[in-house]
Design an enzyme around this catalytic site. Structure first.
Site, PDB file in Angstrom:
ATOM      1  N   ARG A  83      55.027  35.595  41.348  1.00  0.00           N
ATOM      2  CA  ARG A  83      53.685  36.151  41.567  1.00  0.00           C
ATOM      3  C   ARG A  83      52.978  35.406  42.684  1.00  0.00           C
ATOM      4  NH1 ARG A  83      50.187  37.212  36.351  1.00  0.00           N
ATOM      5  NH2 ARG A  83      48.948  37.963  38.092  1.00  0.00           N
ATOM      6  N   CYS A 128      44.836  36.598  28.801  1.00  0.00           N
ATOM      7  CA  CYS A 128      45.472  35.806  29.867  1.00  0.00           C
ATOM      8  C   CYS A 128      45.895  34.479  29.247  1.00  0.00           C
ATOM      9  CB  CYS A 128      44.488  35.570  31.011  1.00  0.00           C
ATOM     10  SG  CYS A 128      45.131  34.405  32.235  1.00  0.00           S
ATOM     11  N   ARG A 153      38.798  34.234  30.052  1.00  0.00           N
ATOM     12  CA  ARG A 153      38.448  34.763  31.387  1.00  0.00           C
ATOM     13  C   ARG A 153      37.600  36.036  31.282  1.00  0.00           C
ATOM     14  NH1 ARG A 153      43.648  34.216  35.244  1.00  0.00           N
ATOM     15  NH2 ARG A 153      42.045  34.263  36.862  1.00  0.00           N
ATOM     16  N   PRO A 154      36.401  35.909  30.693  1.00  0.00           N
ATOM     17  CA  PRO A 154      35.521  37.076  30.579  1.00  0.00           C
ATOM     18  C   PRO A 154      35.046  37.533  31.966  1.00  0.00           C
ATOM     19  CG  PRO A 154      34.380  35.083  29.881  1.00  0.00           C
ATOM     20  CD  PRO A 154      35.799  34.692  30.123  1.00  0.00           C
ATOM     21  N   ILE A 179      38.065  23.939  34.215  1.00  0.00           N
ATOM     22  CA  ILE A 179      37.800  25.321  34.616  1.00  0.00           C
ATOM     23  C   ILE A 179      38.261  26.320  33.563  1.00  0.00           C
ATOM     24  CG2 ILE A 179      38.180  27.077  36.409  1.00  0.00           C
ATOM     25  CD1 ILE A 179      36.650  24.650  37.470  1.00  0.00           C
ATOM     26  N   ASP A 218      44.214  25.083  40.307  1.00  0.00           N
ATOM     27  CA  ASP A 218      45.531  25.664  40.569  1.00  0.00           C
ATOM     28  C   ASP A 218      46.563  24.620  40.994  1.00  0.00           C
ATOM     29  OD1 ASP A 218      44.242  28.749  42.036  1.00  0.00           O
ATOM     30  OD2 ASP A 218      44.387  28.042  39.979  1.00  0.00           O
ATOM     31  N   ARG A 257      45.047  40.432  36.680  1.00  0.00           N
ATOM     32  CA  ARG A 257      43.586  40.397  36.495  1.00  0.00           C
ATOM     33  C   ARG A 257      42.851  40.640  37.810  1.00  0.00           C
ATOM     34  NH1 ARG A 257      42.323  38.511  32.126  1.00  0.00           N
ATOM     35  NH2 ARG A 257      40.141  38.206  32.678  1.00  0.00           N
ATOM     36  N   LYS A 317      47.789  33.855  48.636  1.00  0.00           N
ATOM     37  CA  LYS A 317      47.728  34.953  47.646  1.00  0.00           C
ATOM     38  C   LYS A 317      46.279  35.253  47.300  1.00  0.00           C
ATOM     39  CE  LYS A 317      48.289  33.953  43.150  1.00  0.00           C
ATOM     40  NZ  LYS A 317      47.207  34.400  42.253  1.00  0.00           N
ATOM     41  N   ASN A 318      45.500  34.203  47.045  1.00  0.00           N
ATOM     42  CA  ASN A 318      44.135  34.404  46.549  1.00  0.00           C
ATOM     43  C   ASN A 318      43.136  34.766  47.629  1.00  0.00           C
ATOM     44  OD1 ASN A 318      45.140  33.988  44.035  1.00  0.00           O
ATOM     45  ND2 ASN A 318      44.354  31.906  43.815  1.00  0.00           N
TER      46      ASN A 318
HETATM   47  C1  EPZ Z   1      40.429  32.791  40.844  1.00  0.00           C
HETATM   48  O1  EPZ Z   1      40.407  33.380  39.556  1.00  0.00           O
HETATM   49  C2  EPZ Z   1      41.888  32.618  41.211  1.00  0.00           C
HETATM   50  N1  EPZ Z   1      42.572  33.920  41.252  1.00  0.00           N
HETATM   51  C3  EPZ Z   1      42.571  31.702  40.189  1.00  0.00           C
HETATM   52  O2  EPZ Z   1      43.913  31.499  40.636  1.00  0.00           O
HETATM   53  C4  EPZ Z   1      41.850  30.356  40.178  1.00  0.00           C
HETATM   54  O3  EPZ Z   1      42.438  29.523  39.211  1.00  0.00           O
HETATM   55  C5  EPZ Z   1      40.358  30.572  39.850  1.00  0.00           C
HETATM   56  O4  EPZ Z   1      39.790  31.500  40.813  1.00  0.00           O
HETATM   57  C6  EPZ Z   1      39.568  29.276  39.896  1.00  0.00           C
HETATM   58  O5  EPZ Z   1      39.672  28.715  41.168  1.00  0.00           O
HETATM   59  C7  EPZ Z   1      42.366  34.731  42.297  1.00  0.00           C
HETATM   60  O6  EPZ Z   1      41.592  34.476  43.197  1.00  0.00           O
HETATM   61  C8  EPZ Z   1      43.159  36.012  42.305  1.00  0.00           C
HETATM   62  P1  EPZ Z   1      36.891  32.264  38.124  1.00  0.00           P
HETATM   63  P2  EPZ Z   1      38.991  33.910  38.952  1.00  0.00           P
HETATM   64  O7  EPZ Z   1      36.163  33.529  37.911  1.00  0.00           O
HETATM   65  O8  EPZ Z   1      38.108  34.310  40.030  1.00  0.00           O
HETATM   66  C9  EPZ Z   1      34.859  31.811  33.867  1.00  0.00           C
HETATM   67  C10 EPZ Z   1      46.235  31.313  40.416  1.00  0.00           C
HETATM   68  O9  EPZ Z   1      46.949  30.539  39.766  1.00  0.00           O
HETATM   69  N2  EPZ Z   1      34.251  33.127  34.100  1.00  0.00           N
HETATM   70  O10 EPZ Z   1      36.500  31.396  39.260  1.00  0.00           O
HETATM   71  O11 EPZ Z   1      39.315  34.899  37.887  1.00  0.00           O
HETATM   72  C11 EPZ Z   1      36.379  31.871  33.737  1.00  0.00           C
HETATM   73  O12 EPZ Z   1      36.738  32.190  32.409  1.00  0.00           O
HETATM   74  C12 EPZ Z   1      44.998  31.926  39.789  1.00  0.00           C
HETATM   75  O13 EPZ Z   1      46.448  31.652  41.620  1.00  0.00           O
HETATM   76  C13 EPZ Z   1      33.357  33.632  33.141  1.00  0.00           C
HETATM   77  O14 EPZ Z   1      33.091  33.002  32.112  1.00  0.00           O
HETATM   78  O15 EPZ Z   1      38.451  32.594  38.273  1.00  0.00           O
HETATM   79  C14 EPZ Z   1      36.782  30.473  34.128  1.00  0.00           C
HETATM   80  O16 EPZ Z   1      36.631  29.629  33.003  1.00  0.00           O
HETATM   81  C15 EPZ Z   1      44.838  31.514  38.331  1.00  0.00           C
HETATM   82  N3  EPZ Z   1      32.784  34.842  33.366  1.00  0.00           N
HETATM   83  C16 EPZ Z   1      35.752  30.084  35.195  1.00  0.00           C
HETATM   84  O17 EPZ Z   1      34.664  31.004  35.028  1.00  0.00           O
HETATM   85  C17 EPZ Z   1      33.035  35.575  34.498  1.00  0.00           C
HETATM   86  O18 EPZ Z   1      32.450  36.682  34.656  1.00  0.00           O
HETATM   87  C18 EPZ Z   1      36.243  30.190  36.622  1.00  0.00           C
HETATM   88  O19 EPZ Z   1      36.901  31.443  36.756  1.00  0.00           O
HETATM   89  C19 EPZ Z   1      33.939  35.046  35.462  1.00  0.00           C
HETATM   90  C20 EPZ Z   1      34.526  33.819  35.236  1.00  0.00           C
END
Ligand code: EPZ
Length: 430
Positions: free
Chosen positions: A407, A118, A123-124, A337, A315, A94, A22-23
Site C-alpha cells: 500500500r 482501522c 479514526r473518527p 496520535i 508514520d 480510508r 503516497k500521502n
Molecule cells: C493521515 O491520516 C495519513 N494518511 C496517515 O498516514 C498519518 O498517520 C496521519 O495523517 C497522521 O499524520 C494519509 O494522509 C492518507 P489525522 P489522517 O486525521 O488524516 C483523529 C500511513 O501510514 N481525528 O491527522 O486520517 C484521528 O483519530 C497513514 O501512511 C479525529 O478524532 O490522520 C487521529 O487520532 C496512516 N477526528 C488524529 O486525529 C477527525 O475528524 C490524527 O489523525 C479526524 C481525525
C-alpha cells in the site's frame, strides 16, 4: 496472499531512489474533481493505494490516463457522472474520504461511505464533518454513508478552529473552501509537507491559499479552478524507513531525491542514536538532497514521542522502535496520535525484542540480538518495521500479510535487494 522471507545479518550498502509521497498523491488525485480541466501529476508512486484512488475517481467519471513508465497520471473530471463513493472501495482505503470536500465544492452534493474500522485506531471523521458544516454543507449519516449537500446559497467561507490537528481533515476542508463564496480561515490546520504540497498545487490551479506551511490557512474562494501539471513531493516516510534500514544493519546507504528539511525532527533523533547523516545537493534535481546514512558504532537509546508535524511523525514510530530494540540501553517511545498503533510490539517481541507497554507508552530495552521468526504484518508501517527487524536479526524472518506493505512502499524488496538485502517475496502456502 504473499509473504516476504528475509535473511538477516547483511550490512546494506548502496543507493535508494525515493518515490513520490503516497500521502501527497492521494489528496492531489482527489483535487482533480475540482476542475473540468486536466490535472497532470508527475513522480506518482506505484502503490496499491494509488490504484484504489484511480478506481474511485474513475467511477465518479474522471478520465484516468496513467503512464507507469513515466510515473505520470493525467486526471480529467470533464463531467462528474456519480457523486457516490461506495463502501466496497472506501472500506479498503480510508483516504477515499478525501473526495468528500471536492465533490461538495464541484457538484454541491456527495454520498461517501464511512470507512469503517482501522487497525491503528477508531479514526473518527467528526472534524471533517463539523468543519464542512461550518462552510454551509448539510450533512447527515444514513445507512453507513455521509450524505452531504450544499444549501441553496452554496458553500460559504467560514472561520474554522479545528479542535485537533487532522491531516486529511485539513485537506478535505481546504478543497471545499477553494470554491466557496468568500474567505475561509482554518486555525490549527495540519502543517505536514503533504498538506502544503496540495495547497501549492491548488494555487497553481487558480486557488488563493495563503499561510501555507503554518497552522493558519486563509483561503479566498474563487469561481472555478483550471488544470495544472504538478510534481509530487518525495515520500519522507519512505526515506526515513530506508534510513533506518541502513542504521539497523550498520550499513551505508545514500537516499536519492529527499527533501531533507521535511524530516528535521527524525534526523535529529537518528543522529542522537549514533547515525552519521550527510546531506548533499541531489545529483540531478536542485530542489532535493541526497542523504547518506551510516551507523558505524553502537545504536544509542533515544526517547521519542510522536507529534503532528514538525514533531516526530507517527508514520515512522514503528520503524524507529525496530531500531531501538537493538540499542545500547533503553528508549521510551510514546505514540500520541493513534490509540492502537503498537501492534508491531508483540511481533517484535517474537523476535526476542524486550518491550513493555504502558497504555500508549513503551519501554524498549535494548537486546544484543534479534532472532528471526515468523511474524504477522498488521498495518502498513508495522509491517515494514518487521522487515527492518528481520534485516538485522540472526537467521530467517518470514513476514506474512505483506499486502499491507504494498500500500505504501513501491517495490520494497527490489529497493532493499539493490543494497544487498537477502529477501524474497513468496506465495503463502494455501
Ligand atoms: C493521515 O491520516 C495519513 N494518511 C496517515 O498516514 C498519518 O498517520 C496521519 O495523517 C497522521 O499524520 C494519509 O494522509 C492518507 P489525522 P489522517 O486525521 O488524516 C483523529 C500511513 O501510514 N481525528 O491527522 O486520517 C484521528 O483519530 C497513514 O501512511 C479525529 O478524532 O490522520 C487521529 O487520532 C496512516 N477526528 C488524529 O486525529 C477527525 O475528524 C490524527 O489523525 C479526524 C481525525
Amino acid at each position: 496472499m504473499e509473504k516476504i522471507v528475509v535473511e538477516g545479518g547483511v550490512s546494506l550498502k548502496g543507493e535508494i531512489f525515493i518515490s513520490g509521497a503516497k500521502n501527497a498523491a492521494l489528496p492531489l488525485m482527489a483535487a482533480s474533481l475540482l476542475t473540468d480541466q486536466p490535472l497532470c501529476l508527475h513522480h506518482v508512486p506505484a502503490l496499491s493505494d494509488v490504484s484504489r484512488m484511480e478506481a474511485l475517481l474513475a467511477q465518479h467519471g474522471v478520465d484516468v490516463q496513467k503512464n507507469a513508465a513515466e510515473k505520470t497520471l493525467t486526471l480529467q473530471a470533464s463531467i462528474i457522472t456519480n457523486t457516490v463513493a461506495p463502501y466496497d472501495i472506501v472500506s479498503k482505503m480510508r483516504a477515499c474520504i478525501l473526495v468528500l470536500g471536492p465533490l461538495l465544492a464541484r457538484c454541491g452534493e456527495a454520498k461517501v461511505s464511512l470507512p469503517g474500522g482501522c487497525a491503528i485506531g477508531i479514526r473518527p471523521l467528526n472534524v471533517h464533518i463539523e468543519s464542512l458544516r461550518s462552510l454551509g454543507a448539510e450533512i447527515d449519516i444514513e445507512g453507513g454513508y455521509i450524505c452531504a449537500k450544499v444549501s441553496s446559497q452554496g458553500l460559504r467561507g467560514a472561520h474554522i478552529a479545528m479542535p485537533l490537528v487532522t491531516v486529511n481533515g485539513t485537506e478535505n476542508v481546504m478543497m471545499a473552501a477553494v470554491l466557496a463564496k468568500g474567505s475561509t480561515i482554518i486555525k490549527n490546520a495540519a502543517k505536514e509537507p503533504e498538506v502544503s504540497d496540495l495547497a501549492h498545487c491548488l494555487n497553481a490551479m487558480g486557488a488563493k491559499i495563503s499561510g501555507i506551511g503554518t497552522d493558519t490557512l486563509v483561503i479566498d474562494g474563487v469561481e472555478q479552478l483550471g488544470g495544472t501539471t504538478h510534481a509530487i513531493i518525495p515520500d519522507r516516510i519512505e526515506a526515513a524507513t530506508y534510513a533506518v534500514a541502513s542504521a539497523i544493519t550498520h550499513g551505508d546507504i545514500v537516499l536519492r531525491d529527499v527533501v531533507f528539511d521535511d524530516l528535521f525532527t527524525f534526523w535529529n533523533h537518528l543522529s542522537k542514536a549514533g547515525a552519521l547523516i550527510e546531506a548533499m545537493p541531489s545529483a540531478h534535481n536542485p530542489a532535493f538532497s541526497d542523504v547518506r546514512v551510516r551507523m558505524p558504532g553502537e545504536i544509542q537509546g533515544v526517547d521519542m514521542m510522536t507529534e503532528p508535524y514538525p514533531g516526530f511523525p507517527t508514520d515512522i514510530q514503528a520503524q524507529f522502535m525496530a531500531l531501538m530494540t537493538l540499542c545500547n540501553g533503553a528508549a521510551m517511545i510514546t505514540e500520541t496520535i493513534f490509540e492502537n498503533r503498537l501492534m508491531h510490539v508483540p511481533e517484535l517481541c517474537r523476535m526476542c525484542a524486550d518491550i513493555t507497554v504502558h497504555k500508549t507508552s513503551t519501554l524498549v530495552r535494548g537486546v544484543k540480538e534479534l532472532v528471526g521468526s515468523h511474524v504477522m504484518a498488521t498495518d502498513l508501517r508495522a509491517s515494514v518495521s518487521l522487515i527492518l527487524a528481520g534485516l538485522a536479526a540472526k537467521g530467517t524472518t518470514t513476514v506474512q500479510r505483506i499486502y499491507h506493505i504494498d500500500r505504501g512502499y513501491e517495490r520494497v524488496e527490489e529497493k532493499l535487494r539493490q543494497c544487498g538485502a537477502v529477501m524474497e517475496r513468496v506465495p503463502t502456502e494455501a
